[in-house]
Design an enzyme around this catalytic site. Structure first.
Site, PDB file in Angstrom:
ATOM      1  N   ASN A  55     -27.086 -25.357  89.404  1.00 17.84           N
ATOM      2  CA  ASN A  55     -27.064 -24.172  90.282  1.00 17.84           C
ATOM      3  C   ASN A  55     -25.712 -24.092  90.997  1.00 17.84           C
ATOM      4  O   ASN A  55     -24.715 -23.764  90.379  1.00 17.84           O
ATOM      5  CB  ASN A  55     -28.233 -24.188  91.265  1.00 17.84           C
ATOM      6  N   GLU A  90     -33.708 -28.672  91.663  1.00 20.74           N
ATOM      7  CA  GLU A  90     -34.692 -27.656  92.027  1.00 20.74           C
ATOM      8  C   GLU A  90     -35.427 -27.168  90.786  1.00 20.74           C
ATOM      9  O   GLU A  90     -35.404 -25.987  90.460  1.00 20.74           O
ATOM     10  CB  GLU A  90     -34.018 -26.488  92.726  1.00 20.74           C
ATOM     11  N   GLU A 147     -31.065 -31.561 100.138  1.00 18.43           N
ATOM     12  CA  GLU A 147     -30.095 -30.537 100.544  1.00 18.43           C
ATOM     13  C   GLU A 147     -30.589 -29.923 101.833  1.00 18.43           C
ATOM     14  O   GLU A 147     -31.616 -29.250 101.855  1.00 18.43           O
ATOM     15  CB  GLU A 147     -29.989 -29.411  99.500  1.00 18.43           C
TER      16      GLU A 147
END
Ligand code: IPT
Length: 996
Positions: A130, A190, A281
């Site tokens: 990402n 994720e 994160e």
């Protein structure tokens, strides 16, 4: 002030709690290594618990490898102990099967610099990352792979094998169990958000884990859920991400009233109670998109107040690991960005893109240092979650979380914040805190405490600082240390706030002196015969000596910002030498203190100054001499036994910067493709009739540039056709990603442009032909389009990154029968077999000037006309500009520079790219913005030599365009102790056989 006091004695010993090593699930609970372990409370290194306070840095966003160390040292001095980093598959394997670690892509340099600075590393090799990168880190060739990516589809699994093997092998060689700095490895990123009919693919999850282990990695495997959803929990230590104020920086002073998460602990109990509670994160800033508000706003949205409220809230919910995404963002130079972000990836982080320090850096330092010296936090448990409103204060405008050490000596942490997260109102309160001596209504000496709007504090009870126990303190603790049997405790609060600190003794009565030096009034009393209560307002600096055994620093916040806690390296610890937290020295003063060493009685400080500074050294009494950057300083003792140095005047020489607007510029046309004498013989013929892409296409051949190996930068299309004679125009649907634009020509006649805006990622435009065409006549439509990067693939198993870049339909108005005889295209020269391996696969796009290498140093432009980008062009098209200038910045300074332009409202529709010594370090879209200042690091700029600056200018409108202004600006002046910056290779132009 003199007071009779009790003999100071030791109530509880400060202990570092060690625990049984945690297990690693992947091999039936067999321990693969015993250096990094964990249990339900925290991670441990060699059996010692560690609050992991980490910051995210991306190696590829700072291509100057000799600057990694400077960034790491700044992170270390901010009190963090780790760095988490992604690696970017797309830049390592731009062509399937050919992996490269050349130049700025050499991750080993980054790893070594972290070790030198004494920071642990958390490796996040994806394969998907990402990170606002093009295709979310996937290589461009993935867009034409038939498999559904991020699943166990064999074609995908086979695709990532080479990259993932290579990266995990590097991790294995550098893991902490083998003396390297890497403590954890993250699998995927994720891995969540599955669109029906797809779902969590456990085969894929296992394959990644198996590959990591097969390559010899023995450290724990982690993953980060997008939220506490409980996906991919088969890793060793599962965790999650939290971005509580989101990414809209346009209203930076407003948070949702309920923005503060409250269920981190309950979520943890329901998902992974045997593991530490971890945020892999935690929001450290925000990205900003085309047309956005700029990173200054993002830094306000996530400023010091944000850090206080949200990071402390996490601590209150037993989070013992937080990684701030980002601590240093860097730059989306070249084609790194996905379409949602522009060149700067400053992120509003604590360390700005130009490596200067924001206020939030200094405020963060106050928290991180506290967590470092508070082992009780590592085994504490929240006790009143869900019932924090009005708790302990009887004031429902306040929420107070109670967290008690479940293993040690019942130290309490009371985290107080505003119930309405966005309130600016200061609230006065008193608080009833239970302690080992019973419950006290604080302040016991009268008055009230204050919590400012958007603030949060951790009040402690029964807190051990060396031999001293604080029965309670409402002023927060920055750090403490014991020197020569005296406990030094550094307390702080906002300027003007009333606070109380009570110190517990174990016998009575006794005599000791209470001596106060400084700006605050301190009143005192004895509580229950065994505690000394001090009440004071935090203003400036006040030092209170309590007998000979305790020294309290009472500071207001900005004074506390000046305090640094540094540790000399500990060579006796072998490969752990640089991670040592033994022998702290607390030093007050200086813009940035980089490191210390101790040589006999001499303390050597390395640091950076932007103004005159002096230092107070709070350390062992055997330190009698002090040097700063090698120069010895005068010293004298303070009345309370610390060392005060004389002042240091930084040498901040003036430098001459070239006036870019006054330089001689050379210019050439960078759109010869529309001229009748131009040959596209060497272009790629778009002749595919099949694609794996799921997008519905209305074109006779596939016009998706990725299918032909072009994945970055500008692209050109050419359609050759014979006119029927009835055509009146041309309509086309072009896809380029948010903020992209395109321009269209019929032969050499400009038809028009879609200039782009912040929201359209594709656009259908129709253009009229100025004249009818003769039946049978030959013509060419040329389309120049921008490619803003591939979309991310954030929803697992969505294949969003395969979204088309190119043309999905077109037609000739007035003539259904016009047939294109051949479509051709080009992007960067060589496509996936890109030319410039120094600067990597994303640096060059497909502009004529780029294909020819005009952006590179050493290209001979002597035949070119004189012409400046400030004069620009008076017709639509693309021109290239080149100039050179010398810099002579002396060593010993850190003077970050930026290329600065200003918004032009005359002929506003244009795009420019800036290339410094061949590196594309800026993409400016005048009509969209917001970025106008483009930092270029030393090492990309040669501070002691000749620099080549090249600029492309693409005018979308009939009137042409020019830059409004252009300057090289100094962003800060700092006298610096940083290691010498080595230039990245400025590989010069060389003949490009076959360039077209
Ligand atoms: C999280 C990603 O993991 C990270 O790579 C980055 O894209 C970050 O967002 C935003 O900067 S995803 C989170 C927003 C749910």
């Amino acid at each position: 002030m003199l007071l009779p006091l009790f003999a100071i004695a030791l109530l509880f010993c400060a202990t570092v709690i060690t625990g049984a090593p945690g297990r690693l699930r992947v091999r039936d609970d067999e321990l693969l290594q015993d250096v990094i372990t964990w249990d339900e409370y925290s991670f441990m290194i060699n059996g010692t618990r560690l609050y992991v306070f980490s910051g995210e840095v991306h190696p590829y966003r700072m291509p100057v490898q000799s600057l990694h160390l400077d960034i790491f040292q700044k992170i270390k001095s901010a009190g963090l102990n780790a760095v988490s980093f992604y690696t970017f598959w797309g830049i390592h394997e731009p062509k399937k099967g050919e992996i490269s670690f050349e130049g700025f892509r050499d991750v080993q340099v980054f790893i070594d610099a972290a070790k030198e600075a004494g920071l642990y590393l958390i490796a996040r090799p994806g394969p998907y990352i990402n990170a606002e990168t093009t295709a979310g880190g996937f290589p461009g060739w993935g867009t034409y792979d038939p498999a559904l990516w991020r699943t166990s589809n064999t074609s995908y699994v086979e695709s990532y094998q080479l990259y993932f093997d290579s990266l995990t092998t590097i991790v294995a060689e550098n893991e902490v169990a083998k003396g390297g700095p890497i403590i954890l490895i993250q699998s995927e990123n994720e891995y969540s958000g599955f669109e029906a009919p797809y779902h969590e693919d456990k085969v894929y999850e296992h394959d990644l884990i198996n590959t990591i282990r097969a390559n010899g990695v023995t450290i724990p495997i982690t993953t980060n859920d997008a939220s506490q959803g409980g996906i991919y929990t088969i890793v060793d230590v599962w965790g999650f991400d939290s971005y509580p104020v989101d990414f809209d920086c346009s209203t930076p002073y407003t948070w949702a009233s309920d923005a503060v998460p409250e269920t981190f602990f309950e979520g943890h109990l329901s998902i992974n109670p045997q593991e530490p509670n971890v945020i892999y994160e935690h929001q450290g800033g925000a990205f900003d998109g085309w047309g956005g508000s700029g990173y200054n706003s993002c830094s306000i949205l996530t400023g010091p107040d944000f850090q206080r409220v949200f990071y402390k809230n996490a601590v209150a919910m037993a989070i013992t690991y937080q990684n701030l995404y980002m601590i240093y963002g860097g730059t989306n130079w070249g084609g790194i960005a996905h379409p949602g972000v522009y060149t700067s990836y400053d992120y509003g982080a604590a360390i700005a893109e130009d490596r200067t320090l924001r206020e939030k850096y200094y405020d963060l330092k106050l928290q991180t240092n506290f967590y470092k010296v508070s082992p009780a936090l590592l085994t504490s448990r929240p006790d009143n979650y869900g019932e924090t409103a009005g708790a302990f204060t009887n004031n429902t405008a306040l929420e107070t979380s109670q967290s008690i050490d479940a293993v040690g000596n019942l130290t309490g942490f009371y985290t107080i914040r505003q119930a309405n997260a966005s309130s600016f109102e200061a609230i006065n309160y008193t608080i009833s805190l239970p302690t080992s001596l019973g419950t006290f209504d604080i302040p016991v000496l009268g008055g009230s405490l204050t919590l400012s709007g958007k603030d949060s504090k951790i009040h402690v009870t029964d807190y051990e600082a060396g031999s001293t126990t604080l029965l309670y303190s409402t002023a927060e603790i920055m750090t403490w240390a014991t020197f020569d049997e005296r406990d030094v405790i550094v307390l702080y609060g906002n300027a003007g706030e009333l606070h109380e600190t009570a110190i517990l003794f174990d016998s009575t009565p006794f005599n000791a002196t209470l001596t106060t030096t400084g700006t605050s009034d301190v009143t005192s009393d004895i509580l229950d015969d065994v505690a000394l209560v001090l009440q004071y307002t935090t203003d400036g600096q006040t030092v209170v000596e309590v007998g000979s055994g305790i020294l309290l620093y009472i500071l207001d916040r900005t004074m506390a910002y000046e305090f640094w806690v540094l540790h000399p390296p500990a060579p006796e610890k072998g490969s752990y030498a640089n991670y040592s937290t033994d022998n702290p020295v607390i030093i007050k003063g200086g813009y940035f203190l980089r490191s210390i060493s101790i040589d006999g009685g001499t303390l050597n400080i390395l640091g950076d100054l932007n103004a005159t500074a002096d230092f107070e050294i709070i350390g062992p009494s055997n330190i009698t001499e002090v040097t700063f950057n090698g120069a010895s300083l005068d010293t004298q003792s303070t009345s309370y036994g610390t060392l005060q140095t004389g002042s240091v005047e930084p040498d901040l020489p003036d430098i001459n910067l070239p006036d870019l607007s006054a330089l001689t510029w050379k210019t050439a046309n960078s759109l010869p493709e529309i001229l009748s004498n131009y040959s596209d013989d060497l272009w790629t013929v778009a002749n595919h009739t099949k694609t794996v892409n799921k997008q519905r296409l209305y074109t006779p051949v596939v016009l998706i540039s990725g299918d032909y190996g072009y994945h970055t930068g500008n692209h050109l299309w050419r359609a050759h056709f014979n006119a029927t004679g009835t055509e009146t125009g041309f309509a086309v649907d072009v896809w380029g990603g948010d903020a992209f634009g395109f321009s269209v020509w019929l032969d050499d006649t400009f038809l028009g442009s879609w200039e782009g805006d912040a929201v359209h990622s594709s656009y259908v435009a129709s253009f009229s032909f100025p004249d009818t065409l003769d039946e049978g006549s030959e013509h060419i439509i040329t389309i120049l389009q921008d490619h803003m990067g591939y979309e991310e693939d954030g929803t697992a198993a969505s294949d969003d990154f395969k979204t088309v870049r190119g043309i999905t339909s077109y037609n000739f108005t007035g003539s259904a029968d016009t047939e294109v005889s051949v479509w051709k295209l080009t992007g960067n020269l060589g496509g996936e077999s890109y030319i410039d391996t120094t600067r990597g696969p994303l640096n060059e796009g497909g502009l004529y000037g780029e294909r020819q290498g005009w952006h590179l140093p050493g290209f001979d432009d002597s035949d070119w006309d004189n012409g400046s980008p400030l004069d620009g062009i008076d017709a639509p098209g693309v021109s290239f500009y080149r100039t050179t200038f010398d810099l002579d910045v002396p060593s010993g300074v850190d003077y970050p520079l930026a290329i600065v332009v200003s918004n032009s409202t005359d002929n506003p529709y244009y795009r420019s790219q800036f290339y410094v010594n061949g590196y594309q370090f800026g993409k400016y879209i005048n009509s969209i913005g917001p970025q106008t200042s483009f930092p270029v690091p030393q090492g990309i700029l040669d501070y002691g030599g000749t620099n080549t600056l090249a600029i492309s200018l693409w005018a979308h409108g009939a009137e042409g365009a020019s830059l409004n202004s252009l300057a090289l600006e100094l962003r800060a002046t700092v006298a610096s102790s940083m290691a010498e910056v080595e230039n990245q290779p400025f590989t010069p132009w060389s003949p490009r056989p076959g360039a077209y």
